[in-house]
Design a protein around this motif. Structure first.
Motif, PDB file in Angstrom:
ATOM      1  N   ILE A   1      -5.324   3.009  -9.558  1.00 31.26           N
ATOM      2  CA  ILE A   1      -4.526   1.864  -9.962  1.00 31.26           C
ATOM      3  C   ILE A   1      -3.178   1.749  -9.774  1.00 31.26           C
ATOM      4  CG2 ILE A   1      -4.436   0.317 -11.931  1.00 31.26           C
ATOM      5  CD1 ILE A   1      -6.817   1.662 -13.146  1.00 31.26           C
ATOM      6  N   ALA A   2      -2.568   2.944  -9.960  1.00 35.19           N
ATOM      7  CA  ALA A   2      -1.108   2.951  -9.765  1.00 35.19           C
ATOM      8  C   ALA A   2      -0.908   2.940  -8.205  1.00 35.19           C
ATOM      9  CB  ALA A   2      -0.571   4.397 -10.045  1.00 35.19           C
ATOM     10  N   ASP A   3      -1.780   3.217  -7.225  1.00 38.32           N
ATOM     11  CA  ASP A   3      -1.447   3.021  -5.784  1.00 38.32           C
ATOM     12  C   ASP A   3      -1.746   1.649  -5.467  1.00 38.32           C
ATOM     13  OD1 ASP A   3      -0.923   4.210  -3.037  1.00 38.32           O
ATOM     14  OD2 ASP A   3      -3.030   3.523  -2.676  1.00 38.32           O
ATOM     15  N   ALA A   4      -2.470   0.890  -6.058  1.00 37.13           N
ATOM     16  CA  ALA A   4      -2.978  -0.331  -5.897  1.00 37.13           C
ATOM     17  C   ALA A   4      -1.737  -1.272  -6.359  1.00 37.13           C
ATOM     18  CB  ALA A   4      -4.115  -0.852  -6.420  1.00 37.13           C
ATOM     19  N   LEU A   5      -1.281  -0.963  -7.498  1.00 36.43           N
ATOM     20  CA  LEU A   5       0.103  -1.432  -7.958  1.00 36.43           C
ATOM     21  C   LEU A   5       1.325  -1.300  -6.920  1.00 36.43           C
ATOM     22  CD1 LEU A   5       2.031  -3.022  -9.902  1.00 36.43           C
ATOM     23  CD2 LEU A   5       1.954  -0.797 -11.222  1.00 36.43           C
ATOM     24  N   LEU A   6       1.505  -0.217  -6.326  1.00 41.86           N
ATOM     25  CA  LEU A   6       2.622   0.046  -5.495  1.00 41.86           C
ATOM     26  C   LEU A   6       2.362  -0.799  -4.003  1.00 41.86           C
ATOM     27  CD1 LEU A   6       2.981   4.052  -6.169  1.00 41.86           C
ATOM     28  CD2 LEU A   6       4.542   2.207  -6.641  1.00 41.86           C
ATOM     29  N   CYS A   7       1.114  -0.754  -3.566  1.00 48.33           N
ATOM     30  CA  CYS A   7       0.779  -1.485  -2.396  1.00 48.33           C
ATOM     31  C   CYS A   7       0.875  -2.876  -2.638  1.00 48.33           C
ATOM     32  CB  CYS A   7      -0.666  -1.305  -2.158  1.00 48.33           C
ATOM     33  SG  CYS A   7      -1.127   0.285  -1.472  1.00 48.33           S
ATOM     34  N   ALA A   8       0.890  -3.510  -3.885  1.00 48.46           N
ATOM     35  CA  ALA A   8       0.844  -4.850  -4.105  1.00 48.46           C
ATOM     36  C   ALA A   8       2.481  -5.212  -4.286  1.00 48.46           C
ATOM     37  CB  ALA A   8       0.333  -5.416  -5.560  1.00 48.46           C
TER      38      ALA A   8
END
Length: 294
Positions: free
Chosen positions: A104-111
């Motif tokens: 979830i953290a990586d998805a947030l950073l990608c966004a």
């Protein structure tokens, strides 16, 4: 030239991808104030959202973009960006590694790295890096429950018949769910021909299991007449008991029984004595009544 040498040179020419090693984390939300609620939103609740706060370091780097946690996004996508700069992060998704928090953290950073309104690309295995505990200002989740997924859409988007048809299909899978106020991470839901209370307990599994075992030995596991302790399931390092309820009784009627059970449960958790023979038998019985979550 040997075949092995040819393959080696081909790999050098194309830039061989480094293999990402997956790591299993049994309690991905450990350390977050609302750990049981994170688990409930990921595993129990069909349609809900909550605002998230970025750490000051991320705000300085990417700006103070609003971030909204969603139980699920269209096509179970991990993240979306809106033209106005908002970011939606999905808890329930198709691709995931062994560390949900890292995913979830990586998805947030990608966004955050994606221009507003652009399509977010998220790797299936993110590899080592920041986790939710590193990228968010921790605190209680301010959860909003929804009857459907209209919160996905920008104003006017539902005017498109195709969008509306897709939304109708998604909404048809939403079963009525109510967040109870009597306990954190406790939810009433109505599924076809059944109603349940499901509650993600905050204590360690062994502590929670012993407390439930004491209540079982005392005949105090139900929520009242015509209710049944159906069993429990494990989710991300926590136990979640489930009760079968009579049909047709509204969610509000279960606030009192859940509050009363919460008092009995707290007393059982605080009991310092080891389980007696009846408690041990009850414990074995509970272990045999573990449920499959989905």
């Amino acid at each position: 030239m040997s075949k092995r040498r040819k393959n080696q040179r081909a790999g050098e020419a194309t830039g061989k991808r480094e293999k990402v090693r997956d790591v299993f984390v049994p309690r991905p939300f450990e350390g977050l104030t609302d750990e049981p609620e994170w688990i409930a939103l990921r595993e129990l609740v069909p349609a809900a959202s909550a605002p998230l706060r970025l750490t000051p370091e991320l705000v300085e780097e990417y700006g103070d973009r609003p971030v909204i946690l969603a139980t699920v996004l269209p096509m179970a996508a991990p993240a979306m960006t809106k033209p106005d700069g908002r970011i939606l992060i999905g808890l329930q998704r198709h691709q995931q590694s062994g560390d949900v928090s890292r995913d979830i953290a990586d998805a947030l950073l990608c966004a955050l790295r994606t221009e507003p309104g652009g399509q977010v690309t998220v790797p299936p295995l993110p590899g080592p890096g920041p986790r939710l505990q590193d990228v968010l200002v921790d605190g209680p989740l301010e959860i909003s429950m929804h009857d459907g997924f209209e919160f996905w859409l920008d104003p006017g988007a539902a005017d498109d018949p195709n969008v509306q048809a897709s939304l109708d299909r998604a909404n048809s899978a939403v079963y009525p769910t109510v967040k109870l106020t009597a306990a954190r991470a406790a939810y009433w839901c109505q599924v076809p021909e059944k109603a349940h209370v499901r509650w993600v307990l905050p204590e360690d599994e062994d502590v929670a299991l012993d407390a439930l075992s004491r209540l079982g030995a005392a005949g105090a596991l139900t929520l009242g007449d015509d209710t049944k302790f159906a069993g429990m399931f494990r989710a991300h390092g926590r136990l979640a008991p489930v009760w079968d309820l009579p049909e047709g009784t509204p969610a509000a009627d279960w606030e009192g029984p859940v509050a009363d059970f919460g008092k009995r449960y707290a007393e059982a958790v605080a009991d310092p004595e080891p389980l007696d023979a009846a408690g041990r038998r009850s414990r074995q019985g509970l272990l045999g009544r573990q449920l499959t979550l989905r």
